[in-house]
Design an enzyme around this catalytic site. Structure first.
Site, PDB file in Angstrom:
ATOM      1  N   HIS A  77       0.821  -1.210   0.000  1.00  3.57           N
ATOM      2  CA  HIS A  77       0.000   0.000   0.000  1.00  3.57           C
ATOM      3  C   HIS A  77       0.861   1.270   0.000  1.00  3.57           C
ATOM      4  O   HIS A  77       2.025   1.246   0.397  1.00  3.57           O
ATOM      5  CB  HIS A  77      -0.942   0.001   1.208  1.00  3.57           C
ATOM      6  CG  HIS A  77      -2.085  -0.960   1.068  1.00  3.57           C
ATOM      7  ND1 HIS A  77      -3.003  -1.187   2.054  1.00  3.57           N
ATOM      8  CD2 HIS A  77      -2.448  -1.753   0.018  1.00  3.57           C
ATOM      9  CE1 HIS A  77      -3.899  -2.071   1.641  1.00  3.57           C
ATOM     10  NE2 HIS A  77      -3.572  -2.431   0.409  1.00  3.57           N
ATOM     11  N   GLU A  79       0.862   3.937   1.844  1.00  7.70           N
ATOM     12  CA  GLU A  79       1.377   4.405   3.138  1.00  7.70           C
ATOM     13  C   GLU A  79       2.618   3.612   3.548  1.00  7.70           C
ATOM     14  O   GLU A  79       3.606   4.186   4.014  1.00  7.70           O
ATOM     15  CB  GLU A  79       0.310   4.242   4.228  1.00  7.70           C
ATOM     16  CG  GLU A  79      -1.015   4.910   3.938  1.00  7.70           C
ATOM     17  CD  GLU A  79      -2.014   3.965   3.281  1.00  7.70           C
ATOM     18  OE1 GLU A  79      -1.662   3.321   2.265  1.00  7.70           O
ATOM     19  OE2 GLU A  79      -3.148   3.884   3.773  1.00  7.70           O
ATOM     20  N   CYS A 102      -5.727   1.407   5.802  1.00  3.47           N
ATOM     21  CA  CYS A 102      -6.235   0.106   6.248  1.00  3.47           C
ATOM     22  C   CYS A 102      -5.580  -0.258   7.585  1.00  3.47           C
ATOM     23  O   CYS A 102      -4.646   0.420   8.043  1.00  3.47           O
ATOM     24  CB  CYS A 102      -5.957  -0.964   5.191  1.00  3.47           C
ATOM     25  SG  CYS A 102      -4.235  -1.521   5.136  1.00  3.47           S
ATOM     26  N   CYS A 105      -1.707  -0.900   7.382  1.00  2.00           N
ATOM     27  CA  CYS A 105      -0.925   0.340   7.281  1.00  2.00           C
ATOM     28  C   CYS A 105      -1.004   1.126   8.585  1.00  2.00           C
ATOM     29  O   CYS A 105      -0.024   1.764   8.983  1.00  2.00           O
ATOM     30  CB  CYS A 105      -1.409   1.187   6.111  1.00  2.00           C
ATOM     31  SG  CYS A 105      -0.932   0.487   4.519  1.00  2.00           S
TER      32      CYS A 105
HETATM   33 ZN   LIG Z   1      -2.997  -0.227   3.753  1.00  2.00          ZN
END
Ligand SMILES: [Zn+2]
Length: 161
Positions: A77, A79, A102, A105
């Site tokens: 992801h 992040e 999420c 993260c």
């Molecule tokens: Zn994430």
């Protein structure tokens, strides 16, 4: 006379996050992240993509079907990429991200010492994953700021021969 109608810092760094998202090869979701320190210097950038060595032309961006044939086990992801790409200790930094983080993260954000998360979209609000993120951010005292969609920045890639 100086110009007054300029981007705020929050708008500016969110725009950089959006620009980073434009590097994503994901056909469905493009997310970008930008980490900024107390001196308002950018110290990390990321977007959602596969790990180094994992070829975009070989790995699948599918969302449905056999788990190992979807993007989910492989994608990093935005992040997490921004954290892993960062150039300094992130304690006290602010992370700008176009989509609310999420739970996976969120763990990385908290453990890296990031103190503030600025986001725009929260389309998964209320889902178990999202609730877990917010629970952890709350308990870890990470400040959450939702930025209104106030940008009219439009950047399009152009094809070069
Ligand atoms: Zn994430």
């Amino acid at each position: 006379m100086k110009r007054d109608h300029v981007l705020t810092w929050d708008q500016y760094f969110m725009a950089v996050a959006h620009l980073s998202a434009m590097r994503s090869k994901d056909p469905n979701t493009q997310v970008g992240a930008c980490i900024v320190n107390a001196q308002k210097r950018i110290v990390g950038l990321g977007y959602n993509g596969f790990p180094m060595g994992c070829d975009d032309d070989v790995y699948s961006w599918e969302r449905d079907g056999d788990y190992l044939e979807t993007k989910y086990p492989y994608v990093v992801h935005a992040e997490l990429n921004a954290i892993l790409n960062s150039i300094q200790n992130l304690a006290g930094c602010t992370l700008y991200v176009s989509l609310f983080p999420c739970n996976e993260c969120a763990k990385a954000i908290i453990q890296s010492g990031i103190a503030r998360v600025v986001y725009e979209d929260d389309k998964y609000d209320g889902t178990p994953n999202n609730v877990a993120s917010k629970k952890m951010f709350h308990d870890a005292h990470v400040e959450l700021v939702r930025l209104p969609y106030s940008l009219k920045v439009r950047v399009e890639p152009i094809d070069h021969e």
